[in-house]
Design an enzyme around this catalytic site. Structure first.
Site, PDB file in Angstrom:
ATOM      1  NE  ARG A  76      -4.162  -1.629   0.274  1.00  0.00           N
ATOM      2  CZ  ARG A  76      -4.266  -2.924  -0.044  1.00  0.00           C
ATOM      3  NH1 ARG A  76      -3.254  -3.554  -0.603  1.00  0.00           N
ATOM      4  NH2 ARG A  76      -5.385  -3.572   0.183  1.00  0.00           N
ATOM      5  CB  SER A 122      -8.564  -1.255   4.118  1.00  0.00           C
ATOM      6  OG  SER A 122      -8.895  -2.512   3.596  1.00  0.00           O
ATOM      7  CD  GLU A 138      -5.566   1.371   2.162  1.00  0.00           C
ATOM      8  OE1 GLU A 138      -6.104   2.041   1.264  1.00  0.00           O
ATOM      9  OE2 GLU A 138      -5.840   0.190   2.404  1.00  0.00           O
TER      10      GLU A 138
HETATM   11  N1  EPU Z   1     -10.779 -10.384  10.267  1.00  0.00           N
HETATM   12  C1  EPU Z   1     -11.303 -10.170  11.518  1.00  0.00           C
HETATM   13  N2  EPU Z   1     -12.403  -9.350  11.641  1.00  0.00           N
HETATM   14  C2  EPU Z   1     -12.997  -8.795  10.562  1.00  0.00           C
HETATM   15  C3  EPU Z   1     -12.491  -9.039   9.275  1.00  0.00           C
HETATM   16  C4  EPU Z   1     -11.357  -9.833   9.147  1.00  0.00           C
HETATM   17  O1  EPU Z   1     -10.798 -10.672  12.525  1.00  0.00           O
HETATM   18  O2  EPU Z   1     -13.966  -8.039  10.766  1.00  0.00           O
HETATM   19  C5  EPU Z   1      -9.548 -11.188  10.151  1.00  0.00           C
HETATM   20  C6  EPU Z   1      -9.781 -12.649   9.863  1.00  0.00           C
HETATM   21  O3  EPU Z   1      -8.790 -13.383  10.535  1.00  0.00           O
HETATM   22  C7  EPU Z   1      -9.524 -12.756   8.370  1.00  0.00           C
HETATM   23  C8  EPU Z   1      -8.414 -11.734   8.195  1.00  0.00           C
HETATM   24  O4  EPU Z   1      -8.760 -10.686   9.099  1.00  0.00           O
HETATM   25  O5  EPU Z   1      -9.125 -14.026   8.011  1.00  0.00           O
HETATM   26  C9  EPU Z   1      -8.262 -11.188   6.793  1.00  0.00           C
HETATM   27  O6  EPU Z   1      -9.491 -10.598   6.396  1.00  0.00           O
HETATM   28  P1  EPU Z   1      -9.756 -10.217   4.856  1.00  0.00           P
HETATM   29  O7  EPU Z   1      -9.446 -11.365   3.963  1.00  0.00           O
HETATM   30  O8  EPU Z   1     -11.112  -9.620   4.793  1.00  0.00           O
HETATM   31  O9  EPU Z   1      -8.634  -9.152   4.518  1.00  0.00           O
HETATM   32  P2  EPU Z   1      -7.977  -7.924   5.292  1.00  0.00           P
HETATM   33  O10 EPU Z   1      -6.592  -8.291   5.659  1.00  0.00           O
HETATM   34  O11 EPU Z   1      -8.871  -7.438   6.360  1.00  0.00           O
HETATM   35  C10 EPU Z   1      -6.917  -6.950   3.092  1.00  0.00           C
HETATM   36  C11 EPU Z   1      -6.934  -5.667   2.325  1.00  0.00           C
HETATM   37  C12 EPU Z   1      -8.240  -5.513   1.547  1.00  0.00           C
HETATM   38  C13 EPU Z   1      -8.371  -6.700   0.602  1.00  0.00           C
HETATM   39  C14 EPU Z   1      -8.330  -7.992   1.417  1.00  0.00           C
HETATM   40  C15 EPU Z   1      -8.348  -9.233   0.561  1.00  0.00           C
HETATM   41  C16 EPU Z   1      -5.519  -4.138   3.572  1.00  0.00           C
HETATM   42  C17 EPU Z   1      -5.461  -2.911   4.403  1.00  0.00           C
HETATM   43  N3  EPU Z   1      -6.734  -4.538   3.208  1.00  0.00           N
HETATM   44  O12 EPU Z   1      -7.933  -6.847   4.089  1.00  0.00           O
HETATM   45  O13 EPU Z   1      -8.153  -4.333   0.785  1.00  0.00           O
HETATM   46  O14 EPU Z   1      -9.576  -6.626  -0.131  1.00  0.00           O
HETATM   47  O15 EPU Z   1      -7.112  -8.040   2.204  1.00  0.00           O
HETATM   48  O16 EPU Z   1      -7.104  -9.373  -0.066  1.00  0.00           O
HETATM   49  O17 EPU Z   1      -4.493  -4.697   3.250  1.00  0.00           O
HETATM   50  C18 EPU Z   1      -8.695  -2.017   0.651  1.00  0.00           C
HETATM   51  O18 EPU Z   1      -7.488  -1.808   0.540  1.00  0.00           O
HETATM   52  O19 EPU Z   1      -9.537  -1.088   0.656  1.00  0.00           O
HETATM   53  C19 EPU Z   1      -9.156  -3.396   0.808  1.00  0.00           C
HETATM   54  C20 EPU Z   1     -10.438  -3.680   1.001  1.00  0.00           C
END
Ligand code: EPU
Length: 337
Positions: A164, A238, A333
């Site tokens: 990012r 995010s 972000e």
């Molecule tokens: N999780 C929680 N609570 C929640 C949501 C998620 O505990 O409410 C935990 C779970 O363990 C889950 C893990 O977080 O397995 C990962 O969740 P998710 O796959 O939804 O991804 P993220 O790490 O929360 C990142 C990106 C997203 C992208 C997703 C999928 C960042 C800041 N965000 O989110 O990007 O869509 O991975 O690859 O890196 C964005 O940048 O706007 C965005 C949405």
């Protein structure tokens, strides 16, 4: 050149925050941009560029000139039996370009389906999702310096891409207007289905032969099920980055939190910020018209008439509570204007 004064920006940001720009202009052609930059430099006007407005939180009225990037066009600039290089103008909508590549069966950006925003914004924060980042397909971009008006090609290396992050968020922040981005897409695509729940989603969709199209469809279904649609609930995806911690810090936390989720990185472990925020009790939190989304704790939302400053304050409270509970500093972000 049609410069509007005291323009409301409600329609130009996915958070759905209203603010007023002193001056506002839509850029449809490169020649218009040049004319405007001459004008702005002569008057020493502050410049602000908006694409899809999907990564901004307005907290003040905006002094100076807001440029809405509407530069359109796409062109294949190189092709052989394995790859195509497609040059996209920066005002093109990112997801439209993804749909074009999927329709042509050119692989590389299907995992980045449905990310809001424009082509020009994509390299600035090196957009990423489901195991792919823009940097994986990036060839070069063309940009114009806002003050010297010099045009420059930035190579992959010069962009200094990281999670990012790029040179346009650090050393060159606010210095350039990105004109176009060239990406290399594959004619012999290898689908990336191992990240997260893509495979599971495709099983539910009863996909027998994995294709660029089925991966794109699966990502679209996952995003629609987890992330609020900005057309319905104001948000900027995010709000925070996923923080990286050292292995020592990780082991210490793991002693207390056995189910601490993490991803390996070169230097340590990345922890989902959503998990940290949820553990601090914020998931689904709502105060008046703003809050934390009930399905994805990383997303702050504006239910209707929230002020940018309310959301900023909420983000500060979240940062403090995560710091207090886990000794981890969350970083925003989203850009604060
Ligand atoms: N999780 C929680 N609570 C929640 C949501 C998620 O505990 O409410 C935990 C779970 O363990 C889950 C893990 O977080 O397995 C990962 O969740 P998710 O796959 O939804 O991804 P993220 O790490 O929360 C990142 C990106 C997203 C992208 C997703 C999928 C960042 C800041 N965000 O989110 O990007 O869509 O991975 O690859 O890196 C964005 O940048 O706007 C965005 C949405």
């Amino acid at each position: 050149m049609n410069i509007e004064h005291n323009k409301h920006l409600l329609a130009y940001n996915t958070f759905g925050i209203d603010t007023i720009a002193e001056e506002f202009v839509q850029i449809n052609l490169e020649s218009e941009l040049m004319e405007l930059l001459h004008y702005a430099n002569k008057n020493q006007t502050a410049l602000h560029i908006i694409g899809g407005g999907s990564n901004i939180l307005f907290v003040h009225d905006i002094k100076g000139l807001v440029l809405l990037n509407q530069l359109k066009g796409m062109q294949i600039v190189y092709e052989d039996k394995d790859i195509v290089h497609v040059k996209c103008m920066s005002g093109e909508v990112w997801h439209e370009c993804v749909l074009w590549s999927v329709a042509k069966n050119y692989g590389g950006i299907e995992n980045l389906s449905l990310i809001p925003g424009t082509i020009g914004a994509a390299p600035i924060q090196n957009i990423g999702a489901y195991g792919v980042e823009l940097k994986d397909v990036f060839v070069e971009l063309e940009a114009i310096h806002l003050r010297t008006l010099e045009k420059k090609i930035f190579t992959h290396q010069e962009c200094a891409f990281a999670y990012r992050d790029s040179i346009f968020k650090t050393k060159e922040k606010g210095n350039y207007f990105i004109l176009s981005v060239t990406m290399a897409l594959s004619k012999q695509p290898i689908c990336k289905t191992t990240y997260g729940t893509i495979q599971q989603e495709m099983n539910e969709m009863k996909v027998d032969a994995v294709s660029i199209k089925s991966v794109s469809d699966a990502v679209i279904r996952i995003r629609r099920s987890k992330l609020p649609n900005p057309a319905e609930i104001g948000n900027a995806g995010s709000f925070f980055k996923n923080p990286e911690i050292t292995l020592v810090q990780f082991e210490q936390l793991k002693n207390t939190y056995e189910d601490l989720p993490s991803y390996d990185t070169v230097n340590g472990k990345k922890i989902p910020a959503a998990w940290l925020i949820e553990m601090c009790g914020w998931k689904g939190y709502r105060e008046n018209d703003f809050g934390v989304h009930h399905k994805q704790a990383l997303v702050l939302v504006n239910y209707q008439h929230a002020k940018g400053s309310d959301i900023l304050l909420l983000s500060e409270k979240i940062i403090s509570s995560v710091q207090e509970k886990f000794s981890i500093q969350l970083e925003r972000e989203v850009n604060i204007w």
